[in-house]
Design a protein around this motif. Structure first.
Motif, PDB file in Angstrom:
ATOM      1  N   CYS A 146       0.843  -1.205   0.000  1.00  7.01           N
ATOM      2  CA  CYS A 146       0.000   0.000   0.000  1.00  7.01           C
ATOM      3  C   CYS A 146       0.873   1.249   0.000  1.00  7.01           C
ATOM      4  O   CYS A 146       0.626   2.197  -0.738  1.00  7.01           O
ATOM      5  N   ARG A 150       1.768   4.468  -2.770  1.00  5.54           N
ATOM      6  CA  ARG A 150       1.375   5.787  -2.294  1.00  5.54           C
ATOM      7  C   ARG A 150       2.595   6.627  -1.934  1.00  5.54           C
ATOM      8  O   ARG A 150       2.621   7.297  -0.917  1.00  5.54           O
ATOM      9  N   ASP A 161      -5.912   9.199   4.559  1.00  5.53           N
ATOM     10  CA  ASP A 161      -6.320   9.258   3.150  1.00  5.53           C
ATOM     11  C   ASP A 161      -7.461   8.302   2.856  1.00  5.53           C
ATOM     12  O   ASP A 161      -8.404   8.649   2.152  1.00  5.53           O
ATOM     13  N   GLU A 162      -7.332   7.071   3.359  1.00  9.48           N
ATOM     14  CA  GLU A 162      -8.279   6.032   2.947  1.00  9.48           C
ATOM     15  C   GLU A 162      -9.507   5.981   3.838  1.00  9.48           C
ATOM     16  O   GLU A 162     -10.583   5.590   3.403  1.00  9.48           O
ATOM     17  N   VAL A 567      -6.778  -0.516   7.236  1.00  7.88           N
ATOM     18  CA  VAL A 567      -6.295   0.245   6.077  1.00  7.88           C
ATOM     19  C   VAL A 567      -6.099  -0.704   4.898  1.00  7.88           C
ATOM     20  O   VAL A 567      -6.548  -0.434   3.775  1.00  7.88           O
ATOM     21  N   THR A 570      -9.401  -1.893   3.372  1.00 14.12           N
ATOM     22  CA  THR A 570     -10.039  -0.815   2.617  1.00 14.12           C
ATOM     23  C   THR A 570      -9.378  -0.642   1.254  1.00 14.12           C
ATOM     24  O   THR A 570     -10.065  -0.491   0.234  1.00 14.12           O
ATOM     25  N   VAL A 571      -8.042  -0.696   1.242  1.00 11.64           N
ATOM     26  CA  VAL A 571      -7.319  -0.526  -0.018  1.00 11.64           C
ATOM     27  C   VAL A 571      -7.678  -1.650  -0.992  1.00 11.64           C
ATOM     28  O   VAL A 571      -7.938  -1.410  -2.176  1.00 11.64           O
ATOM     29  N   LYS A 574     -11.232  -1.145  -2.287  1.00  9.98           N
ATOM     30  CA  LYS A 574     -11.304  -0.023  -3.234  1.00  9.98           C
ATOM     31  C   LYS A 574     -10.661  -0.375  -4.577  1.00  9.98           C
ATOM     32  O   LYS A 574     -11.005   0.203  -5.599  1.00  9.98           O
ATOM     33  N   SER A 680      -9.478   6.003  -3.615  1.00 13.21           N
ATOM     34  CA  SER A 680      -8.187   5.368  -3.387  1.00 13.21           C
ATOM     35  C   SER A 680      -7.083   6.343  -3.752  1.00 13.21           C
ATOM     36  O   SER A 680      -7.129   7.016  -4.778  1.00 13.21           O
TER      37      SER A 680
END
Lengths: 693, 86
Positions: A146, A150, A161-162, A567, A570-571, A574, A680
């Protein structure tokens, strides 16, 4: 040079090799799990662990890399795109692996399994293996990925961010809290190893001038000569172990290094403050070099020694303490074995390393599996060796060393009686002889795991390397543990200080200037006061301090892992791979279950050694009734306050975890159903220009 | 950019030396490769690598830092964040 990433691309030879590994691993794991007898050979642990990590890396790691994350070797990494020759720099993957492993390897995987051995060898070993392969390695790997996508952003930034501002704030405060508790408990481990031991205390004290000397050597005398400086430092450290033995036998000098717990706690606190405000190059950086090399050297030596010697594990597979009555820490097998092992299986802290420095060094995205998954597998292997070192001791000896006086009795005769009555025979003579061999006055009630690990390591080393210098090996092991515990203590204080300055800078801008000396002094003092308080209370706690602090640390650490997995999940969602989200969602769900169960018990259990509130109420009732002896009555108000503070902290951990989990579910749901949510933050694809891909 | 792994280097030398009679040279080369690998992994040769990098990417422009300056700058940079774990 595309590597075969999916199992289908294997040749017959490779298939055969992996089939053999699988059979060997299954056989060894089966032997450990099903063996019921006097003792079991420790080589099975090593074989099972190596095979399981290899299989996990080769198949599950490859699956995650190819299907879940879709690593792309043609995609330019931040190190390539943002190459500034300093922070962002494509670096050889072996070097990155070394840096990453050195950064994630701390004292946690040595202490956790040692304490968890009170349940027997089996529960801890199973969780170390399964937790690492399906949880810890995946967490480190996915977070590294991740962050790679990023621009190398930190966990806190990615959470913001997420998951939005709330997620970011929770992550930041969580990190601060875990730091404070971690440093306190590690400080307590060192204090318990040095308590009334002139040899250990003088050796650990000698590491300070040695580090300063090496710091000066590498800065001014021979700048940047790391190997020279380290070789000199290691030689001096070994010498300090020998000199400690000499001091121990000197009638006058030994008095200078003979202190009780609270005195040592105050010294560690003073030291921690000094280390935090002194320039880094003087103490912190050189000690970090030394402790890294000592750590890797000692771990490799221990692995070799275990393979040569193949000592018998004498601890039963399971002890009766799975019912929650264990002397080292109170609480039943579920959930406390998971909370106690912590770092050796899955450590939230690693997410901070995986998202900070490491992603800025990777030259090729494909190496994320080797670094993220591989380094954690190796860290977990360290935990397995700690488990072996703890369980090769006679169980009676193990419990005599690790049980606090408040549980088994301060009188040695009573302590051995209690422990023998549990079915783990041990005698006062045996303990006295062992203490004499190790060059210590006593080994009773040396809680915290470090002394029993040192006894285990000393006996393994002295047998494997054909030497009978048990006392030297013992103090070498103590010095080695203290060295990197103190490094974590200094470095942690510094990081917590940066974070505090950052937070306070929002209110008082002057305090936010990280190099403004008054701000350095004030914020360092606040951080040191935070962990110093818990450390000091730990040394006067009749139940040994470890009993309350280690579970608190474990809960905080696993909570941070839950944040990281929130996190990560979620990534993945997304990115449109909902059907693969279980890879992080299942470990996340499990962590939420165990942290919630453990936090609930620590809060509301009626057991005096488990529930913080129950213990506080019991103590205040006894205090009011006047049944406490004078010494204890004086300490009682402090202990009551501390119990309630621990309860508040636990409740805070519980609430923050749940807030973040609910937030994650909400955002994932929004992402899947196409509602509004933070997009994202992945950086767009850029093709790599590096020749290799 | 990619540095060969110590192992692949040793393997290469082994393959080559097997054609000639000088296998003894292999031992020496292997030891040298090991030493280089150790220096790289420990960061002992970080300054040399920095100078090489500087020459390659900024060729001619600016003077690279001295060994002592570089060491100090690196140390400052490295300790400006989370470095250690539990």
């Amino acid at each position: 040079m595309q590597q075969p990433d999916t199992p289908t691309s294997m040749g017959w030879g490779q298939r055969l090799v992996w089939a053999v590994v699988a059979v060997l691993g299954a056989g060894a794991a089966g032997a450990i799990a099903l063996h019921r007898g006097e003792s079991i050979n420790s080589i099975w642990f090593i074989v099972a662990a190596v095979c399981i990590y290899a299989l996990g890396f080769r198949f599950y790691g490859a699956f995650v890399a190819a299907r879940v994350l879709a690593l792309d070797a043609t995609r330019a990494t931040p190190a390539e795109r943002l190459n500034d020759g300093r922070d962002y720099l494509p670096t050889n993957r072996w070097i990155v692996f070394g840096h990453h492993f050195a950064a994630i390897a701390g004292p946690g995987p040595l202490i956790g399994p040692t304490l968890a051995a009170q349940f027997g060898y089996l529960p801890g070993t199973i969780w170390i293996l399964i937790g690492a392969v399906l949880g810890g390695c995946v967490q480190d790997f996915v977070i590294l990925f991740c962050s790679l996508r990023r621009n190398g952003r930190s966990l806190g930034q990615m959470a913001r961010d997420e998951l939005g501002a709330l997620g970011g704030a929770v992550a930041l405060i969580g990190v601060m809290a875990i730091m404070i508790i971690l440093i306190a408990v590690l400080g307590l481990v060192v204090v318990n190893a040095m308590k009334h031991s002139p040899w250990a205390t003088s050796t650990v004290a000698a590491t300070l001038p040695i580090a300063v000397l090496i710091g000066l050597y590498m800065r001014s005398f021979r700048p940047g000569r790391v190997i020279e400086g380290t070789a000199l430092g290691v030689a001096l450290l070994v010498l300090s172990v020998v000199a400690g033995g000499w001091i121990n036998h000197h009638p006058v000098l030994r008095g200078w290094f003979d202190y009780n717990g609270p005195q040592l706690a105050l010294m560690i606190i003073a030291y921690g403050f000094a280390a935090a405000v002194l320039p880094v190059w003087l103490l912190l950086a050189p000690r970090d070099y030394l402790s890294t090399f000592m750590k890797i050297g000692t771990i490799v030596a221990l692995a070799i020694a275990i393979v040569i010697l193949q000592p018998e594990v004498k601890m039963p597979a399971m002890t009766q303490f799975v019912d929650g009555t264990g002397p080292i820490f109170g609480g039943t097998l579920f959930p406390f074995v998971f909370i106690t092992v912590a770092c050796g299986a899955i450590s939230g802290f690693h997410a901070l390393i995986s998202s900070g420095t490491t992603p800025k060094l990777l030259g090729n995205e494909r190496d994320a599996r080797f670094i993220g998954y591989g380094a954690m597998a190796m860290e977990s292997f360290v935990a397995i060796m700690a488990m072996v070192a703890a369980t090769v001791l006679d169980p009676g000896v193990y419990f005599a060393i690790n049980s606090p006086a408040g549980v088994v009795g301060a009188e040695t005769a009573r302590a051995v009686q209690t422990i023998s009555d549990w079915g783990f025979p041990v005698t006062v003579e045996q303990m006295t002889a062992l203490a004499r061999e190790m060059g210590e006055a006593t080994l009773f009630a040396r809680t915290g795991g470090a002394p029993s690990l040192a006894v285990g390591m000393a006996s393994i080393f002295s047998q494997a390397f054909g030497s009978t210098l048990l006392a030297l090996w013992y103090h070498f092991a103590i010095m080695f543990e203290a060295l990197f515990i103190l490094t974590t203590l200094d470095a942690g204080t510094r990081v917590a200080r940066f974070m505090l300055q950052d937070m306070l800078g929002n209110i008082f801008p002057a305090l936010g200037r990280t190099s403004w000396y008054p701000s350095v002094l004030i914020c360092s003092a606040m951080v040191v006061a935070g962990w110093g308080y818990f450390l000091y209370i730990g040394t006067i706690d009749p139940l040994g301090g470890i009993n309350s602090l280690w579970p608190l640390f474990g809960i905080a650490n696993q909570m941070l892992a839950a944040i990281a997995l929130c996190v990560a999940t979620t990534v993945i969602v997304k990115s449109g791979r909902l059907r693969h989200a279980w890879v992080t969602a299942v470990p996340l769900g499990w962590l939420v279950v165990i942290t919630t169960a453990a936090a609930w018990e620590k809060l509301f259990s009626p057991g005096l050694r488990i529930g913080f509130l129950a213990h506080a109420n019991d103590l205040s009732q006894k205090l009011a009734a006047g049944v406490l002896p004078p010494g204890k009555a004086a300490q009682a108000p402090q202990l009551i306050f501390n119990d309630r503070l621990d309860a508040v902290l636990t409740a805070f951990f519980l609430v923050t975890t749940w807030v973040l989990v609910i937030e994650t579910v909400r955002i994932c749901h929004a992402a899947v159903t196409g509602r509004r949510c933070p997009p994202s933050a992945e950086t767009p694809y850029v093709r790599t220009q590096l020749a290799e891909a | 950019m990619e540095i060969k792994t110590p192992w692949s280097r040793v393997r290469e030398v082994w393959r080559r030396s097997s054609r000639g009679p000088v296998r003894a040279a292999w031992l020496f080369t292997a030891a040298a490769a090991l030493w280089r690998a150790l220096r790289t992994v420990t960061g002992d040769d970080a300054y040399e690598r920095y100078v090489a990098h500087h020459r390659l990417h900024h060729g001619g422009k600016g003077v690279p830092m001295s060994r002592a300056e570089y060491f100090r700058a690196e140390q400052r940079r490295r300790w400006d964040g989370i470095r250690r774990c539990c």
